[in-house]
Design an enzyme around this catalytic site. Structure first.
Site, short mmCIF file in Angstrom:
data_model
loop_
_atom_site.label_atom_id
_atom_site.label_comp_id
_atom_site.label_asym_id
_atom_site.label_seq_id
_atom_site.Cartn_x
_atom_site.Cartn_y
_atom_site.Cartn_z
N ILE A 79 0.75 -1.19 0.14
CA ILE A 79 0.15 -0.13 -0.10
C ILE A 79 0.69 1.17 0.07
CG2 ILE A 79 -0.20 0.37 2.51
CD1 ILE A 79 -3.30 0.92 1.76
N ASN A 113 -2.70 2.48 15.55
CA ASN A 113 -3.12 2.23 16.90
C ASN A 113 -3.50 3.47 17.75
OD1 ASN A 113 -0.83 3.22 18.55
ND2 ASN A 113 0.17 1.77 17.25
N ASP A 151 1.47 0.02 9.61
CA ASP A 151 1.72 1.19 10.13
C ASP A 151 3.50 1.38 9.83
OD1 ASP A 151 1.55 3.54 11.57
OD2 ASP A 151 1.33 2.20 13.76
#
Ligand code: AR6
Length: 170
Positions: free
Chosen positions: A10, A23, A33
């Site tokens: 991505i 988070n 992340d």
């Protein structure tokens, strides 16, 4: 809205917005992340710190979403959302669907036309893949948008791609 699923990383997606499976602390982590912060550079984390300092309790509630710059990434913005941790005893699926609909609402507010999502909660957070895919598609379909015309699920494995293809054809 056109919904599609592709296999890929991505961080490389050529879209207006990529969504980060973050988070509540918003200060980075592993998985997608970690990959987004590593590829996008320190500007993203700096903006996350500013945002989180203004949030009540210094945390982003799960199911909500906020936007930052995309730093060096091809995308224009990163929308960060915190998914629920899988529970076998509590149905947290409304929170997971909310990650998708709220992220789309934020992206649409920026004027984004193309948005890429990873499989939120389906990694470290342990959500079973087939259901994560079903909730993702339901969450996207529940969103009402003005500008977004394409939603792309960018999946990191053949297994995840198959789960999302199945959910999309339901
Ligand atoms: N592109 C697309 N998908 C990816 C990529 C990538 N570059 N890297 C991993 N995935 P996870 P979560 C897939 O664990 O379950 C972090 O530490 C991965 O294979 O990234 O929501 C956060 O800081 C999986 O299918 O997110 C949080 O603490 C999916 O992305 C926590 O993990 C999501 O896996 C969030 O856990």
């Amino acid at each position: 809205m056109d919904l599609r699923a592709v296999r890929g990383d991505i961080t490389q997606a050529d879209v207006d917005v990529i969504v980060n499976a973050a988070n509540p602390g918003l200060l980075g982590g592993g998985g997608v992340d970690g990959a987004i912060h590593a590829a996008g550079g320190p500007e993203i984390l700096a903006e996350c710190r500013t945002i989180v300092a203004r949030l009540p309790g210094g945390r982003l509630p799960r199911g909500q979403a906020v936007a930052t710059t995309a730093g060096r990434l091809p995308a224009r913005w990163v929308v960060h959302t915190a998914g629920p941790i899988w529970s076998a005893t509590r149905d947290l699926s409304p929170v997971l669907r909310s990650c998708y609909s709220e992220s789309l609402r934020v992206a649409d507010g920026l004027g984004a036309r193309t948005v890429a999502f990873p499989a939120i909660s389906a990694g470290v957070y342990g959500w079973p893949l087939e259901d994560a895919a079903r909730q993702a598609v339901a969450g996207v379909r529940a969103a009402s948008v003005e500008h977004v015309r394409e939603v792309r699920f960018v999946l990191f494995s053949d297994e995840a791609l198959a789960a999302f293809e199945a959910a999309l054809s339901d």
